[in-house]
Design an enzyme around this catalytic site. Structure first.
Site, PDB file in Angstrom:
ATOM      1  N   HIS A 120      57.490  36.873   8.939  1.00 22.17           N
ATOM      2  CA  HIS A 120      56.041  36.891   8.775  1.00 22.17           C
ATOM      3  C   HIS A 120      55.191  36.224   9.895  1.00 22.17           C
ATOM      4  CE1 HIS A 120      52.240  38.072   7.127  1.00 22.17           C
ATOM      5  NE2 HIS A 120      51.957  36.807   6.960  1.00 22.17           N
ATOM      6  N   GLY A 180      47.379  42.319  16.785  1.00 20.08           N
ATOM      7  CA  GLY A 180      47.942  43.260  15.875  1.00 20.08           C
ATOM      8  C   GLY A 180      48.879  42.673  14.564  1.00 20.08           C
ATOM      9  N   GLU A 239      45.355  43.522   9.533  1.00 18.37           N
ATOM     10  CA  GLU A 239      46.612  42.666   8.876  1.00 18.37           C
ATOM     11  C   GLU A 239      47.090  43.577   7.682  1.00 18.37           C
ATOM     12  OE1 GLU A 239      46.817  38.052  10.132  1.00 18.37           O
ATOM     13  OE2 GLU A 239      46.280  38.690   8.051  1.00 18.37           O
ATOM     14  N   SER A 240      48.285  43.341   7.320  1.00 17.81           N
ATOM     15  CA  SER A 240      48.931  43.941   6.208  1.00 17.81           C
ATOM     16  C   SER A 240      48.839  43.004   4.956  1.00 17.81           C
ATOM     17  CB  SER A 240      50.423  44.399   6.470  1.00 17.81           C
ATOM     18  OG  SER A 240      50.941  43.378   6.604  1.00 17.81           O
ATOM     19  N   HIS A 241      48.850  43.553   3.773  1.00 14.40           N
ATOM     20  CA  HIS A 241      49.047  42.665   2.814  1.00 14.40           C
ATOM     21  C   HIS A 241      49.824  43.607   1.672  1.00 14.40           C
ATOM     22  CE1 HIS A 241      47.596  38.697   0.657  1.00 14.40           C
ATOM     23  NE2 HIS A 241      48.379  38.493   1.761  1.00 14.40           N
ATOM     24  N   ASN A 242      50.978  44.043   2.068  1.00 14.44           N
ATOM     25  CA  ASN A 242      51.663  45.261   1.371  1.00 14.44           C
ATOM     26  C   ASN A 242      52.543  44.683   0.148  1.00 14.44           C
ATOM     27  OD1 ASN A 242      50.861  46.421   3.588  1.00 14.44           O
ATOM     28  ND2 ASN A 242      52.923  46.526   4.439  1.00 14.44           N
ATOM     29  N   HIS A 243      53.098  43.591   0.268  1.00 17.45           N
ATOM     30  CA  HIS A 243      54.188  43.298  -0.705  1.00 17.45           C
ATOM     31  C   HIS A 243      53.202  42.544  -1.969  1.00 17.45           C
ATOM     32  CE1 HIS A 243      57.588  43.537   2.126  1.00 17.45           C
ATOM     33  NE2 HIS A 243      57.394  44.708   1.671  1.00 17.45           N
ATOM     34  N   TYR A 292      57.425  36.376  13.774  1.00 13.70           N
ATOM     35  CA  TYR A 292      57.816  37.691  14.526  1.00 13.70           C
ATOM     36  C   TYR A 292      59.109  37.717  15.235  1.00 13.70           C
ATOM     37  CZ  TYR A 292      52.802  38.779  13.834  1.00 13.70           C
ATOM     38  OH  TYR A 292      51.433  39.255  13.145  1.00 13.70           O
TER      39      TYR A 292
END
Ligand SMILES: Nc1ncnc2c1ncn2[C@@H]1O[C@H](COP(=O)(O)OP(=O)(O)O)[C@@H](O)[C@H]1O
Ligand SMILES: [Mg+2]
Lengths: 222, 81, 743, 81
Positions: free
Chosen positions: C55, C546, C102-106, C58
């Site tokens: 995370h 990104g 940005e992602s906050h998927n989990h 990268y």
């Protein structure tokens, strides 16, 4: 004419309210929650937002802010005071108007363009409208359901103190479709929808909201 | 260190949409025990040592003034070990 | 547990350490020892482990992401590029705009409300950190099947979380996506985008320069939440067999963040900081090492000064904590008094925790004992780099051979049934159930929001300068051909900016993929990055930043490759934008662009369980000419309305247009089935006053864009050939899906 | 008719913004009794007659599945007269 716009920590629509005052031709003065001084303003707006995060009950904490003391005193003496959304909740928590605002019946925050009818044009904030006029302004809140006991409701209805009502389906479960009410004297108004977001059809659904701000300027000239 | 608990519930005559939503969700999950559900708030207040009567009186005052809105809510105060 | 110090590490070089539990591989651990010339202390190990996680480092994507730099177009518009918290773009009149996804998927799967809420909180702090006032958010979301039980758990929570946090911050939500596919069932995607605006002179960077300057931590107190979250939640599949790690989820406090924003903006306005960094993933480990390595490298921090919410936290935990709503600033000693004063005004907790030093050591002490002594660059930037094996998955050739077999409507009844069915399908149905939970009016500058093609906000009330932002991904196409899929998503986002007449300027992205350890997934990723980089180069758009989110999979099944592309555009006068639809009768409707047989990856094929075929090829030259046409049409006041075609093709576009202002249309189409359902990219429907016919014809000819008159506006129905669908009926189909599913 | 009460509180290590807001407001109103405040939810569930052990077990299940999120919250179930 100087209109104070209060900023509590967590207030969001203060800049919009100030802009609306300017659009209506007034001068807006920023009032800070921690400053117990009204800086000579002629009227005050408590704008929308989530003051203190609205964690306890909306408006419950801000009503005790230092700036509220002189506001309450002045309003009891007749100074025009408008509470919009969170500001309405503050007015209710401060018992400047009867009743309470509770969780929307669908339990969601709801943001939509809402039709209202103006039902009392004899207040400091509604004189620019015509009786029964239909207007379209944004509604956006999570706790906008107006609640009071039957007696209070009968009193509000009987005395014509409901200044605006939702048109059509009840958006939040408010009793008798109440969108806004006033105190006995007509100088204090609590309104759930947001006239300050409807002063220009470029950024709002209409310019219908401007009437609230032109009303108070007229009232102050008188 | 004791804990004072203040429970705040909507008055029975006030509509409780949250409680209603829970009551409606339970049978969808196969739970049929409830005839009614009301949802309120619980405050756990920590004080140093055992609460004095004066402190408890203060908590009552705070519950009435800040933690609840008497127009729509009732509250109870109690000490929990 | 006794304190592990640098001297102990030197004294006991061979003590065994739980590096594997912290997610480090043996060779990574060996490298840390090599860098330090000794074993790391437990605090150092904590720092390296979070900073070298996928995370933060990268490590699997770096070698590919390089292309965004290598292939970059030269442009003066880019004021700050990739590498900082967010890229900054010049939009004219002295204004600069920054934006990022940005992602906050989990976390959002585990605790939907808080996961989504803190996702919004994190991206907003990234934007704030650049010195900008955040002015809007967007939320591209992906879920499992709309009728799945878990979607009913996850979606309402995520939507409430996005709204709960964004609304409380006073940020208008101006767009996003809601897409359903079974691959997201155990792994929903929550991407959050934020836009901010500032004057050129206000740009702030994450660097700690100037020995003697103070390191100041302000905002919320530090608690035990999210410890290990960064390496566990963001980088591992839930099924991973490794030791159970603390699945602590962060809880956000949007009120504190709102106050932090106002406080920070006041601090910026008085020019009180040298450098600034928000605390996001990896918390203080990240902020201190990045700030230090952004400067000359030297910094001393007294970790025991960090204000704690939970006094039992160990130094390792403090370094790893991901407590939200914190910022770290570098302040000159002469300005600290004023800095503290502003924090006090806003009732924000603030503590000086250290100072910038000469040299290149990041030294952290705990009650006087040295527990960290590292070259900060090695923590922040010299993490492992993997050249992971990649291989084109076998499905690619197999699906390419599939022939799409779907019913195409011909009779009036069939046309009507098809349009109604598409209007109601969850992927195309009206999203008001979602967006009505978001404040789109706050700040009073929102010009466009859902259901418009792009979000648009005014940034100057006097000149009416504005920016537009759109996000898009078409995972169905990316699945068939990830290279073309990324280009097509870029083209679509740019087109969604241009339909309003804004000019695309810059790109951000959030690349959501399965496990990088799967060579097939890695290939999808590499192809997507190559496609996006090539596409941006061809269109002359810089990638400003990104986010990569890997390990989005359930068991062995990865999500569809989902590169979400965000495009930012500028418009000199928002009052002149082209609306997405018409509100009067008597206008002519034209289709710009040609329709081919492009049913592969289409919504209609998807609804018939056909996932194969060959994805369309992006023709970016034509897309750019179309964009020029749309921008010129706006400035020359040719268009009364413009709306692009994407999922659901012309059928969906016409549905959205007639319902927008409740004004019907009558269209006549050849080859009606394909005309309605094909999803050939590069197409737009425009409405013009008949008086503009000549102007439109000549503009389209000069841009070599095919132009077909398809009908006229007016009435209370959508009429397609012989099929007549009343707006009432169409609206019912379009709007009742979400309330029925989600209550 | 008995009442089952389910109290749901955020786990101690989880940030409680609501409790924090109350704790900060109390001293501003002159109330100094609290060293800490946590705010949670209280569900009052009505059942017909005295709750059976099977019903109580069901309430436990419902509390875990619907009324709380075990990732961030703890709950307690008890019968109140
Ligand atoms: N999660 C969301 N949040 C905010 N707006 C959304 C969301 N999902 C969809 N929208 C808005 O709804 C509209 C329709 O979405 P979509 O059909 O995906 O648009 P398009 O196909 O043009 O990309 C757009 O204005 C989009 O921004
Ligand atoms: Mg679009």
């Amino acid at each position: 004419m100087k209109i104070g716009v209060v900023t509590f920590p967590g207030t969001l629509d203060d800049r919009d309210a100030a802009r609306a005052v300017r659009h209506a031709g007034g001068e807006s003065v920023a009032l800070w929650h921690n400053d117990a001084d009204l800086h000579g303003v002629d009227a005050v707006i408590l704008p929308g937002g989530f003051s203190y995060g609205d964690y306890l009950r909306c408006g419950a904490i801000s009503r005790f802010s230092p700036v509220m003391e002189p506001i309450i005193k002045a309003a009891q003496g007749g100074m025009p005071l408008l509470g919009i959304c969170n500001g309405f909740q503050v007015l209710a928590e401060a018992h400047l108007i009867p009743g309470a605002l509770t969780r929307n019946h669908e339990l969601h925050f709801l943001c939509r363009d809402q039709k209202l009818t103006i039902e009392n044009t004899n207040t400091a904030w509604t004189s620019s409208f015509t009786q029964g006029q239909e207007i379209l302004i944004p509604l956006k809140n999570g706790e906008g359901a107006y609640m009071c006991d039957d007696e209070t409701l009968a009193m509000l209805e009987g005395e014509g103190r409901i200044i605006a009502r939702y048109v059509g389906e009840n958006p939040n479960g408010s009793r008798n479709l109440i969108a806004g009410i006033t105190n006995e004297r007509g100088n204090i108004v609590g309104l759930m929808p947001h006239p300050e977001h409807a002063i220009d059809s470029l950024t709002g659904p209409s310019a219908d909201g401007l009437g609230f701000f032109t009303s108070v300027l007229k009232a102050l000239v008188k | 260190m004791a804990k004072i608990v203040v429970d705040v519930m909507l008055k029975p005559e006030i509509l409780d949409p949250q409680g209603k939503a829970v009551a409606a969700a339970l049978p969808r999950l196969g739970f049929t025990f409830a005839t009614d559900v009301r949802q309120g708030k619980r405050f756990e207040i920590e004080v140093d040592g055992d609460p004095t009567p004066a402190q408890l009186a203060d908590v009552e005052k705070a519950a009435e003034k800040l933690l609840s809105n008497p127009v729509i809510e009732n509250f109870t105060v109690r000490v929990e070990k | 547990m006794s304190l592990d110090t640098v001297s102990k590490a030197q004294a006991n070089p061979d003590s065994s350490q739980p590096f594997a539990e912290l997610g480090l591989k043996p060779d990574e651990y060996a490298r840390i020892k090599e860098i330090l010339g000794r074993r790391p202390t437990s605090s150092e190990l904590a720092m390296y482990s979070v900073m070298w996680s996928e995370h933060c480092s990268y490590k699997s994507s770096k070698v590919h992401l390089k292309q965004f730099g290598d292939k970059a177009v030269k442009t003066d518009a880019l004021l700050v590029g990739i590498g900082e918290n967010a890229g900054v773009v010049d939009v004219g009149q002295g204004y600069a705009v920054t934006f990022k996804i940005e992602s906050h998927n989990h976390p959002s799967f585990i605790e939907p409300y808080q996961g989504a809420a803190t996702g919004v909180g994190g991206i907003v702090r990234d934007i704030l950190t650049m010195g900008a006032r955040p002015i809007a958010v967007m939320d591209p979301l992906r879920f499992g099947p709309a009728d799945a039980a878990d979607t009913r758990r996850v979606l309402p929570g995520i939507v409430a979380g996005v709204g709960g946090y964004g609304n409380c911050l006073g940020l208008p939500n101006i767009g996003g996506e809601v897409v359903f596919d079974e691959t997201y069932l155990g792994n929903p995607l929550v991407n959050a985008l934020c836009v901010g605006v500032m004057k050129h002179s206000d740009i702030k960077l994450a660097k700690a320069a100037g020995a003697g300057n103070l390191v100041v931590l302000y905002g919320a107190k530090t608690g035990g939440d999210g410890i290990g979250g960064v390496s566990v939640l963001a980088s591992e599949t839930f099924e991973s067999k490794g030791p159970a790690k603390r699945p602590a989820v962060q809880v956000g406090d949007p009120f504190v963040e709102k106050v932090l924003i106002e406080c920070s903006l006041e601090i910026f306005a008085e020019d009180l900081v040298v450098g600034i960094q928000d605390l996001g993933g990896a918390g203080l480990s990240c902020a201190t090492s990045e700030l230090a390595s952004g400067g000359s490298g030297g910094m001393k921090v007294q970790l025991d000064k960090v204000p704690l919410r939970d006094p039992s936290l160990s130094p390792e935990e403090i370094l790893m904590s991901e407590s939200q709503e914190r910022m770290c600033a570098i302040v000159e000693p002469s300005k600290i008094a004023r800095f503290l004063e502003i924090c006090e005004k806003w009732d924000v907790t603030v503590t000086v925790i250290g100072e910038v030093t000469d040299g290149n050591h990041l030294e952290i002490t705990w009650n006087g004992e040295l527990i960290v002594d590292v070259p900060p660059r090695t923590v922040a930037h010299d993490g492992p780099v993997y050249n992971r094996p990649l291989a084109q998955p076998a499905y690619i050739d197999a699906v390419a051979k599939e022939i799409i077999k779907v019913p195409l409507p011909t009779t009036a009844d069939e046309i009507k049934a098809t349009v109604l069915k598409l209007a109601a399908t969850p992927n195309l149905a009206d999203k008001s159930w979602v967006t009505d939970q978001y404040d789109r009016y706050v700040q009073g500058n929102s010009i466009q929001s859902q259901p418009d093609d792009s979000g648009m906000v005014r940034i100057d009330e006097t000149t009416h300068l504005g920016v537009a932002v759109a996000t898009d991904a078409n995972a169905n196409w990316s699945y068939l051909n990830p290279y073309e899929g990324a280009k097509l998503a870029l083209a679509e986002a740019a087109r969604n900016i241009a339909t309003a007449g804004a000019k695309p300027l810059a790109v951000t992205n959030c690349l959501n993929f399965g496990s990088p350890e799967d060579p097939g997934v890695m290939w999808q990723f590499a192809e997507s990055v190559r496609g996006l980089a090539d596409g941006c180069l061809e269109m002359g758009l810089p990638v400003t930043g990104g986010n990569v989110s890997f390990y989005n999979q359930t068991g062995a099944v990865a999500i569809l490759p989902t590169p979400v592309i965000g495009v930012l555009g500028v418009i000199d006068d928002v009052r002149t934008r082209t609306p997405m639809s018409f509100d009067r009768a008597g206008l002519d409707l034209y289709l710009l662009g040609e329709t081919e047989n492009d049913l592969a990856g289409s919504e209609w094929a998807y609804m018939h369980n056909q996932r194969g075929g060959i994805a369309p090829t992006a023709d970016l030259q034509r897309e750019m000419r179309l964009i020029d046409l749309l921008v010129a049409g706006r400035t020359k006041k040719i268009f009364s309305a413009a709306h692009d075609l994407s999922q659901g093709g012309l059928a969906a576009t016409l549905t959205e247009m007639v319902l927008r202002y409740n004004t019907g249309a009558t269209v006549q189409l050849d080859n009606v089935g394909l005309s309605l359902l094909s999803e050939t990219p590069g197409r737009v429907v425009v409405a013009i006053d008949p008086a503009q016919t000549a102007a439109l014809t000549s503009e389209a000819a000069s841009q070599k864009i095919a132009l077909t008159k398809i009908g006229t506006t007016g009435g209370d129905s959508l009429v397609i050939n012989d099929a007549k669908i009343s707006l009432v009926e169409l609206r019912k189909a379009h709007t009742e899906t979400f309330p029925k599913l989600f209550g």
